[in-house]
Design a protein around this motif. Structure first.
Motif, mmCIF file in Angstrom:
data_model
loop_
_atom_site.group_PDB
_atom_site.id
_atom_site.type_symbol
_atom_site.label_atom_id
_atom_site.label_comp_id
_atom_site.label_asym_id
_atom_site.label_seq_id
_atom_site.Cartn_x
_atom_site.Cartn_y
_atom_site.Cartn_z
ATOM 1 N N GLY A 151 0.809 -1.209 0.000
ATOM 2 C CA GLY A 151 0.000 0.000 0.000
ATOM 3 C C GLY A 151 0.839 1.254 0.000
ATOM 4 O O GLY A 151 1.932 1.277 0.564
ATOM 5 N N ASP B 265 -0.031 5.298 0.738
ATOM 6 C CA ASP B 265 -0.998 6.327 1.111
ATOM 7 C C ASP B 265 -0.301 7.676 1.056
ATOM 8 O O ASP B 265 0.730 7.878 1.701
ATOM 9 N N ASP C 275 -0.611 11.830 1.489
ATOM 10 C CA ASP C 275 -1.319 12.988 2.029
ATOM 11 C C ASP C 275 -0.718 14.217 1.355
ATOM 12 O O ASP C 275 0.339 14.697 1.765
#
Length: 94
Positions: free
Chosen positions: A24, A26, A28
């Motif tokens: 994964g 992720d 921001d």
């Protein structure tokens, strides 16, 4: 992902993306932070620290990325089934 394609398993001449080690990513965008969840080909890999450091360094070199955190998981465990066809071909498994 381009930065992760530049990271290689020290024992296998294939990048960690094609090996299927990345579980994964992720991002921001507001904070400029990236969290990577990945695994290793074997528990207790003595090169785990080096692999994690390289991933962090490569991702932090990407424009607008201020920080990167790398987490290792073994759930689910890695298996050769996670490899891309290119990786299998490179390792003579096809």
């Amino acid at each position: 992902m381009d930065a992760l394609h530049e990271c290689y398993d020290p024992e296998i001449p294939v990048n960690i993306v094609d090996l299927g080690l990345i579980y994964g990513v992720d991002i921001d965008n507001e904070q400029g932070s990236v969290q990577i969840t990945m695994t290793l080909t074997a528990m207790g890999c003595p090169m785990a620290g080096e692999v994690m450091s390289e991933v962090q360094m490569r991702v932090e070199e990407v424009e607008d990325v201020k920080s990167c955190k790398v987490d290792i998981t073994f759930d689910p465990p890695w298996s050769p089934d996670r490899m891309t066809e290119d990786a299998k071909w490179e390792l003579g498994m096809v």
